[in-house]
Design a protein around this motif. Structure first.
Motif, PDB file in Angstrom:
ATOM      1  N   SER A  19      25.267 -35.687  20.351  1.00 52.70           N
ATOM      2  CA  SER A  19      25.985 -35.780  21.681  1.00 52.70           C
ATOM      3  C   SER A  19      25.690 -34.304  22.088  1.00 52.70           C
ATOM      4  CB  SER A  19      27.428 -35.935  21.579  1.00 52.70           C
ATOM      5  OG  SER A  19      27.900 -35.072  20.449  1.00 52.70           O
ATOM      6  N   ALA A  20      25.280 -33.309  21.143  1.00 60.13           N
ATOM      7  CA  ALA A  20      25.023 -31.927  21.305  1.00 60.13           C
ATOM      8  C   ALA A  20      26.137 -31.208  21.350  1.00 60.13           C
ATOM      9  CB  ALA A  20      23.909 -31.844  22.333  1.00 60.13           C
ATOM     10  N   ARG A  21      27.274 -31.585  21.241  1.00 57.64           N
ATOM     11  CA  ARG A  21      28.520 -30.824  21.427  1.00 57.64           C
ATOM     12  C   ARG A  21      29.082 -30.280  20.256  1.00 57.64           C
ATOM     13  NH1 ARG A  21      31.499 -33.166  26.746  1.00 57.64           N
ATOM     14  NH2 ARG A  21      30.518 -31.771  28.124  1.00 57.64           N
ATOM     15  N   GLN A  22      28.426 -30.623  19.195  1.00 56.00           N
ATOM     16  CA  GLN A  22      28.787 -30.147  17.681  1.00 56.00           C
ATOM     17  C   GLN A  22      27.653 -29.892  16.783  1.00 56.00           C
ATOM     18  OE1 GLN A  22      30.751 -33.331  14.841  1.00 56.00           O
ATOM     19  NE2 GLN A  22      31.585 -34.011  17.176  1.00 56.00           N
ATOM     20  N   LEU A  23      27.931 -29.009  15.886  1.00 54.77           N
ATOM     21  CA  LEU A  23      26.923 -28.695  14.984  1.00 54.77           C
ATOM     22  C   LEU A  23      27.191 -29.498  13.467  1.00 54.77           C
ATOM     23  CD1 LEU A  23      25.766 -25.065  15.083  1.00 54.77           C
ATOM     24  CD2 LEU A  23      24.779 -27.090  16.119  1.00 54.77           C
ATOM     25  N   TYR A  82      36.134 -24.023  18.380  1.00 49.31           N
ATOM     26  CA  TYR A  82      36.202 -25.006  16.938  1.00 49.31           C
ATOM     27  C   TYR A  82      37.166 -24.378  15.686  1.00 49.31           C
ATOM     28  CZ  TYR A  82      32.050 -25.950  19.603  1.00 49.31           C
ATOM     29  OH  TYR A  82      30.938 -26.429  20.568  1.00 49.31           O
ATOM     30  N   GLY A 110      25.187 -30.674  27.555  1.00 51.19           N
ATOM     31  CA  GLY A 110      24.155 -31.357  26.558  1.00 51.19           C
ATOM     32  C   GLY A 110      23.750 -30.806  25.448  1.00 51.19           C
ATOM     33  N   ASP A 111      23.736 -29.573  25.586  1.00 47.85           N
ATOM     34  CA  ASP A 111      23.278 -28.653  24.322  1.00 47.85           C
ATOM     35  C   ASP A 111      24.581 -27.667  24.135  1.00 47.85           C
ATOM     36  OD1 ASP A 111      20.179 -27.141  23.281  1.00 47.85           O
ATOM     37  OD2 ASP A 111      21.886 -27.856  22.304  1.00 47.85           O
ATOM     38  N   ILE A 112      24.495 -26.832  23.081  1.00 55.06           N
ATOM     39  CA  ILE A 112      25.298 -25.856  22.910  1.00 55.06           C
ATOM     40  C   ILE A 112      24.644 -24.550  22.298  1.00 55.06           C
ATOM     41  CG2 ILE A 112      27.306 -27.367  22.333  1.00 55.06           C
ATOM     42  CD1 ILE A 112      27.173 -26.608  19.568  1.00 55.06           C
ATOM     43  N   TYR A 124      36.788 -25.147  11.697  1.00 52.14           N
ATOM     44  CA  TYR A 124      36.252 -25.632  10.821  1.00 52.14           C
ATOM     45  C   TYR A 124      36.858 -25.491   9.240  1.00 52.14           C
ATOM     46  CZ  TYR A 124      31.604 -26.723  13.006  1.00 52.14           C
ATOM     47  OH  TYR A 124      30.502 -27.114  13.884  1.00 52.14           O
TER      48      TYR A 124
END
Lengths: 115, 111
Positions: B95-99, A33, A99-101, A35
């Motif tokens: 979608s649980a792919r980002q915070l 990612y 479905g989760d990270i 940010y």
């Protein structure tokens, strides 16, 4: 080397320059990612790569161009930036688990100043 | 627009006291909740994660989650001056792919 490393730590560039930020993760994660963190504002998600594919692009101006050649490396190419782009740019990695990270692990960031 | 709200503070507590940090979120299907600590000029570091309703304790830190009220909090017991930092609440999206991060609460522990 462990964790998430970013280079450079500090960058000063003029509005006509082209530069790149680099990020490398050594955690075996499959998602990375970018940010942006500006003073007094929440962390803003810019780009997400899962399994090397860009899955999110949150309306970021085209003067920011991401590149993810593999699951361990992430770049942010910068060109013709504006002074309001001055901020702390943070790279992070996580494990995308269908479905989760997992929690994000952040690098130390690049403090960017556009003059 | 998925939102995460935190009281920006600053919050000041005396050394040894309990610091209470609060966070509310708008996405009802959020599954994962995190607290990060960020010292001035540094990057955020994870201090707590919580996934189910109730309390989770780790040393001097306790995270509390109430999904019905869409509320998550962090308690710091026996606060130390070294706890002085900005605390960021982060919530996973539907979608649980980002915070999504809150704007943070600045905590100062006074010696």
């Amino acid at each position: 080397e462990t964790g998430v490393t970013q280079t450079p730590r500090h960058l000063v560039m003029g509005m006509t320059n082209k530069k790149s930020l680099k990020c490398e993760q050594h955690l075996g994660h499959n998602a990375m990612y970018w940010y942006k963190q500006s003073a007094k504002k929440p962390l803003e998600l810019m780009f997400v790569y899962n399994f090397k594919e860009q899955t999110e692009n949150n309306s970021v101006p085209s003067r920011f161009s991401p590149e993810c050649p593999n699951s361990s490396h992430l770049f942010l190419h910068l060109h013709t930036l504006q002074p309001e782009d001055s901020a702390l740019y943070l790279c992070a990695s996580a494990q995308d688990r269908q479905g989760d990270i997992s929690p994000l692990h952040f690098g130390n960031g690049t403090r960017l100043t556009v003059t | 627009q998925k939102e995460v709200e935190q009281n920006s503070g600053p919050l000041s507590v005396p050394e040894g006291a309990i610091a209470s940090l609060n966070c509310t979120y708008s996405d009802r299907v959020s599954q994962s909740f995190f607290w990060y600590r960020q010292y001035s000029g540094k990057s955020p570091e994870l201090i707590m994660s919580i996934y189910s309703n109730g309390d989770k304790e780790d040393g001097r830190f306790t995270a509390q989650l109430n999904k019905a009220s869409q509320y998550v909090s962090l308690l710091i017991r026996d606060s130390q001056p070294s706890d002085s930092a900005t605390y960021l609440c982060a919530v996973s999206s539907g979608s649980a792919r980002q915070l999504t991060f809150g704007s943070g609460t600045q905590l100062t522990v006074l010696p």
